[in-house]
Design a protein around this motif. Structure first.
Motif, PDB file in Angstrom:
ATOM      1  N   GLU A 403      24.473 -27.953 -37.376  1.00 11.39           N
ATOM      2  CA  GLU A 403      23.751 -29.196 -37.677  1.00 11.39           C
ATOM      3  C   GLU A 403      22.368 -29.202 -37.025  1.00 11.39           C
ATOM      4  N   ALA A 404      22.286 -28.605 -35.837  1.00 11.18           N
ATOM      5  CA  ALA A 404      21.016 -28.573 -35.095  1.00 11.18           C
ATOM      6  C   ALA A 404      20.109 -27.431 -35.555  1.00 11.18           C
ATOM      7  N   HIS A 405      20.623 -26.582 -36.455  1.00  5.62           N
ATOM      8  CA  HIS A 405      19.872 -25.416 -36.958  1.00  5.62           C
ATOM      9  C   HIS A 405      19.404 -24.518 -35.810  1.00  5.62           C
ATOM     10  N   ASP A 406      20.262 -24.399 -34.782  1.00  4.84           N
ATOM     11  CA  ASP A 406      19.949 -23.536 -33.639  1.00  4.84           C
ATOM     12  C   ASP A 406      20.620 -22.185 -33.876  1.00  4.84           C
ATOM     13  N   LYS A 407      19.856 -21.269 -34.494  1.00  2.72           N
ATOM     14  CA  LYS A 407      20.421 -19.981 -34.900  1.00  2.72           C
ATOM     15  C   LYS A 407      20.845 -19.123 -33.708  1.00  2.72           C
ATOM     16  N   GLU A 408      20.064 -19.186 -32.642  1.00  3.92           N
ATOM     17  CA  GLU A 408      20.394 -18.374 -31.461  1.00  3.92           C
ATOM     18  C   GLU A 408      21.758 -18.758 -30.882  1.00  3.92           C
ATOM     19  N   MET A 409      21.991 -20.081 -30.754  1.00  5.60           N
ATOM     20  CA  MET A 409      23.265 -20.535 -30.199  1.00  5.60           C
ATOM     21  C   MET A 409      24.403 -20.333 -31.199  1.00  5.60           C
ATOM     22  N   MET A 410      24.087 -20.429 -32.494  1.00  4.07           N
ATOM     23  CA  MET A 410      25.105 -20.147 -33.507  1.00  4.07           C
ATOM     24  C   MET A 410      25.585 -18.705 -33.386  1.00  4.07           C
ATOM     25  N   ILE A 411      24.643 -17.806 -33.188  1.00  2.00           N
ATOM     26  CA  ILE A 411      25.000 -16.381 -33.048  1.00  2.00           C
ATOM     27  C   ILE A 411      25.862 -16.171 -31.801  1.00  2.00           C
ATOM     28  N   ASN A 412      25.486 -16.848 -30.730  1.00  6.02           N
ATOM     29  CA  ASN A 412      26.243 -16.695 -29.480  1.00  6.02           C
ATOM     30  C   ASN A 412      27.684 -17.175 -29.616  1.00  6.02           C
ATOM     31  N   ILE A 413      27.862 -18.345 -30.254  1.00  3.10           N
ATOM     32  CA  ILE A 413      29.219 -18.864 -30.389  1.00  3.10           C
ATOM     33  C   ILE A 413      30.023 -18.030 -31.383  1.00  3.10           C
ATOM     34  N   LEU A 414      29.355 -17.489 -32.419  1.00  2.00           N
ATOM     35  CA  LEU A 414      30.042 -16.605 -33.359  1.00  2.00           C
ATOM     36  C   LEU A 414      30.495 -15.316 -32.667  1.00  2.00           C
ATOM     37  N   LYS A 415      29.674 -14.842 -31.744  1.00  3.21           N
ATOM     38  CA  LYS A 415      30.062 -13.657 -30.971  1.00  3.21           C
ATOM     39  C   LYS A 415      31.249 -13.975 -30.063  1.00  3.21           C
ATOM     40  N   ASP A 416      31.254 -15.186 -29.494  1.00  2.00           N
ATOM     41  CA  ASP A 416      32.397 -15.610 -28.676  1.00  2.00           C
ATOM     42  C   ASP A 416      33.674 -15.690 -29.514  1.00  2.00           C
ATOM     43  N   ILE A 417      33.524 -16.204 -30.743  1.00  2.00           N
ATOM     44  CA  ILE A 417      34.679 -16.292 -31.647  1.00  2.00           C
ATOM     45  C   ILE A 417      35.218 -14.897 -31.942  1.00  2.00           C
ATOM     46  N   LYS A 418      34.301 -13.972 -32.166  1.00  2.00           N
ATOM     47  CA  LYS A 418      34.708 -12.581 -32.427  1.00  2.00           C
ATOM     48  C   LYS A 418      35.416 -11.983 -31.207  1.00  2.00           C
ATOM     49  N   LEU A 419      34.874 -12.234 -30.023  1.00  2.00           N
ATOM     50  CA  LEU A 419      35.498 -11.736 -28.793  1.00  2.00           C
ATOM     51  C   LEU A 419      36.899 -12.314 -28.612  1.00  2.00           C
ATOM     52  N   ASN A 420      37.046 -13.592 -28.948  1.00  2.00           N
ATOM     53  CA  ASN A 420      38.351 -14.234 -28.814  1.00  2.00           C
ATOM     54  C   ASN A 420      39.358 -13.634 -29.787  1.00  2.00           C
ATOM     55  N   ASN A 421      38.918 -13.360 -30.997  1.00  2.00           N
ATOM     56  CA  ASN A 421      39.805 -12.749 -31.990  1.00  2.00           C
ATOM     57  C   ASN A 421      40.225 -11.340 -31.589  1.00  2.00           C
ATOM     58  N   GLU A 422      39.382 -10.694 -30.787  1.00  2.00           N
ATOM     59  CA  GLU A 422      39.675  -9.328 -30.323  1.00  2.00           C
ATOM     60  C   GLU A 422      40.339  -9.323 -28.947  1.00  2.00           C
ATOM     61  N   ASP A 423      40.698 -10.502 -28.426  1.00  2.00           N
ATOM     62  CA  ASP A 423      41.319 -10.650 -27.090  1.00  2.00           C
ATOM     63  C   ASP A 423      40.423 -10.116 -25.982  1.00  2.00           C
ATOM     64  N   LYS A 424      39.105 -10.253 -26.155  1.00  2.00           N
ATOM     65  CA  LYS A 424      38.167  -9.767 -25.146  1.00  2.00           C
ATOM     66  C   LYS A 424      37.364 -10.899 -24.505  1.00  2.00           C
ATOM     67  N   LEU A 425      37.617 -12.120 -24.931  1.00  2.00           N
ATOM     68  CA  LEU A 425      36.849 -13.250 -24.413  1.00  2.00           C
ATOM     69  C   LEU A 425      37.398 -13.695 -23.066  1.00  2.00           C
ATOM     70  N   ASN A 426      36.500 -13.883 -22.110  1.00  2.00           N
ATOM     71  CA  ASN A 426      36.868 -14.483 -20.827  1.00  2.00           C
ATOM     72  C   ASN A 426      35.631 -15.157 -20.246  1.00  2.00           C
ATOM     73  N   PHE A 427      35.777 -15.691 -19.055  1.00  2.00           N
ATOM     74  CA  PHE A 427      34.683 -16.437 -18.415  1.00  2.00           C
ATOM     75  C   PHE A 427      33.416 -15.582 -18.274  1.00  2.00           C
ATOM     76  N   LYS A 428      33.601 -14.293 -18.013  1.00  2.00           N
ATOM     77  CA  LYS A 428      32.453 -13.420 -17.777  1.00  2.00           C
ATOM     78  C   LYS A 428      31.826 -12.890 -19.070  1.00  2.00           C
ATOM     79  N   THR A 429      32.646 -12.665 -20.108  1.00  2.00           N
ATOM     80  CA  THR A 429      32.111 -12.079 -21.335  1.00  2.00           C
ATOM     81  C   THR A 429      31.499 -13.114 -22.278  1.00  2.00           C
ATOM     82  N   SER A 430      31.808 -14.399 -22.043  1.00  2.00           N
ATOM     83  CA  SER A 430      31.281 -15.445 -22.926  1.00  2.00           C
ATOM     84  C   SER A 430      29.747 -15.453 -22.926  1.00  2.00           C
ATOM     85  N   LEU A 431      29.176 -15.688 -24.099  1.00  2.00           N
ATOM     86  CA  LEU A 431      27.712 -15.701 -24.240  1.00  2.00           C
ATOM     87  C   LEU A 431      27.143 -17.113 -24.151  1.00  2.00           C
ATOM     88  N   LEU A 432      27.983 -18.111 -23.980  1.00  2.00           N
ATOM     89  CA  LEU A 432      27.481 -19.486 -23.871  1.00  2.00           C
ATOM     90  C   LEU A 432      27.197 -19.836 -22.427  1.00  2.00           C
TER      91      LEU A 432
END
Length: 432
Positions: A403-432
């Motif tokens: 909604e905010a058209h913030d492409k940089e943050m959209m990419i970061n959260i999409l990368k977090d979603i991908k990391l979570n789907n791959e069981d690699k997301l944690n406090f340190k690997t998160s891009l947010l």
């Protein structure tokens, strides 16, 4: 000077001298008596005493009497006390596995009356495992558990494999209490299963506990597999109480795998069997799981309905606090959602307050507040390894940045979603 004959316990070679030596070494150190000083009091060579304490020598006849006197102990060499300690441990575990709380209480009272005798025998280290259970389930005291764990870990070679399997199972349950230590719990349950018989109640208990561990570690497929694996083990022991719990977990894992229709159908069947008295499932839990299923499948009206039923049935789960506010927000009912936020924030668990505040800020277009609060909540989920709620929050954040058209943050959260789907997301690997 003559020596006692070595007595070998069953299952693996642990000599009576090894346990006796460890017992006296522990109590000597507890009383801050150095090895050299103690050897002088015994008029014994320091090296010989060290070998005695480490189970490398036979105890001379009558030496234990002298050791008892110097350390103010009452060690009893009757081997039957070791067998009695083991029997108490195994019986206690079976009562725990079968959830026979009255029997547990009675057995613990009997143990209290005998502890002094059993703990001053070859059953000393077995009694420590029993005491871990006591502080785990009867008188909850984490500091005592850690204290006893440190003692047992230092003398781990004084325990049989079947004793160790129960010890590791208890530690798994202890660390499973906090989502942040689930990975430690997982290791202990695995270690326990390596030592116990596949047909044992210990293996059944470990498999039962692993269902929730894998679920909370975001490994839903494995959790579902453990549900299927666990059922015949529980039926083998006619453990219908834990079977009911597994049925519920199976529904939860199906929901978390986005198999919403299958989960809902099973939950409604369980609800029907409860209503007609076939099985005694907890209705509040069924309603809670139906609400969670509806929330994730975006059936928000249904979510509100089942959340209210869960609350009316007395469900104490703290996460219910955000189900209705979030559903009202998604239903585009801002005033109702704001009112609900104001209502629940006064009584909800402190952990969920940032999420409630984020919903409120989003409705009021307070973007800075929203970003701050939702980031706090998201990070707290990661820090506590609370992966079950992660996909819901990730999509909430993604919608905001779209909604905010913030492409940089959209990419970061999409990368977090991908990391979570791959069981690699944690406090340190998160891009947010």
């Amino acid at each position: 000077m003559s020596f006692q004959n070595t007595k070998h316990f069953t299952l693996k070679l642990i000599t009576s001298e090894h346990i006796m030596g460890a017992f006296y070494r522990f109590h000597r150190m507890q009383q801050n008596i150095s090895l050299s000083n103690f050897a002088k009091q015994l008029r014994m060579n320091k090296g010989f005493l060290s070998e005695l304490e480490n189970g490398k020598r036979h105890f001379p006849d009558g030496l234990y009497i002298q050791l008892n006197h110097l350390l103010h102990l009452q060690f009893n060499t009757d081997i039957e006390l070791w067998h009695q300690s083991r029997k108490t441990l195994f019986t206690l575990f079976d009562f725990f596995f079968l959830e026979q709380n009255d029997s547990i209480q009675q057995l613990c009272e009997n143990f209290d009356n005998q502890e002094s005798i059993l703990s001053n025998s070859y059953g000393f280290f077995v009694c420590l495992i029993i005491k871990i259970f006591y502080y785990l389930r009867i008188q909850r005291d984490n500091s005592k558990i850690i204290e006893i764990k440190n003692i047992i870990d230092t003398h781990i070679d004084c325990l049989q494999n079947d004793e160790l399997s129960i010890y590791y199972c208890f530690l798994g349950i202890f660390y499973k209490r906090s989502v942040s230590t689930n990975s430690i719990a997982l290791d202990y349950f695995k270690k326990s299963n390596q030592l116990c018989s596949p047909n044992s109640s210990v293996n059944a208990m470990n498999t039962f506990q692993l269902v929730s561990v894998y679920s909370e570690l975001n490994k839903y497929i494995i959790a579902y597999e453990k549900c299927i694996e666990c059922k015949p083990l529980l039926r083998q022991y006619n453990n219908y109480s834990r079977l009911i719990t597994i049925d519920m977990f199976e529904c939860i894992t199906l929901t978390n795998m986005h198999m919403f229709d299958e989960s809902k159908k099973k939950l409604l069947n369980i609800l029907s069997s409860t209503n007609n008295g076939t099985f005694n499932y907890c209705q509040d839990q069924i309603y809670h799981n139906l609400a969670w299923n509806a929330l994730l499948s975006q059936n928000y009206e249904e979510c509100i309905h089942y959340t209210n039923l869960a609350k009316d049935a007395g469900d104490p789960s703290p996460d219910l606090c955000y189900f209705i506010p979030f559903s009202l927000y998604k239903l585009n009912k801002p005033l109702n959602a704001l009112n609900e936020c104001s209502k629940v924030i006064k009584e909800c668990d402190h952990f969920y307050i940032p999420f409630i505040e984020a919903i409120s800020a989003k409705i009021q277009n307070k973007n800075n507040d929203f970003e701050t609060k939702i980031n706090i909540y998201y990070k707290s989920l990661l820090k506590n390894s609370n992966y079950e709620d992660i996909p819901l929050i990730q999509n909430f954040i993604l919608d905001y940045y779209e909604e905010a058209h913030d492409k940089e943050m959209m990419i970061n959260i999409l990368k977090d979603i991908k990391l979570n789907n791959e069981d690699k997301l944690n406090f340190k690997t998160s891009l947010l």
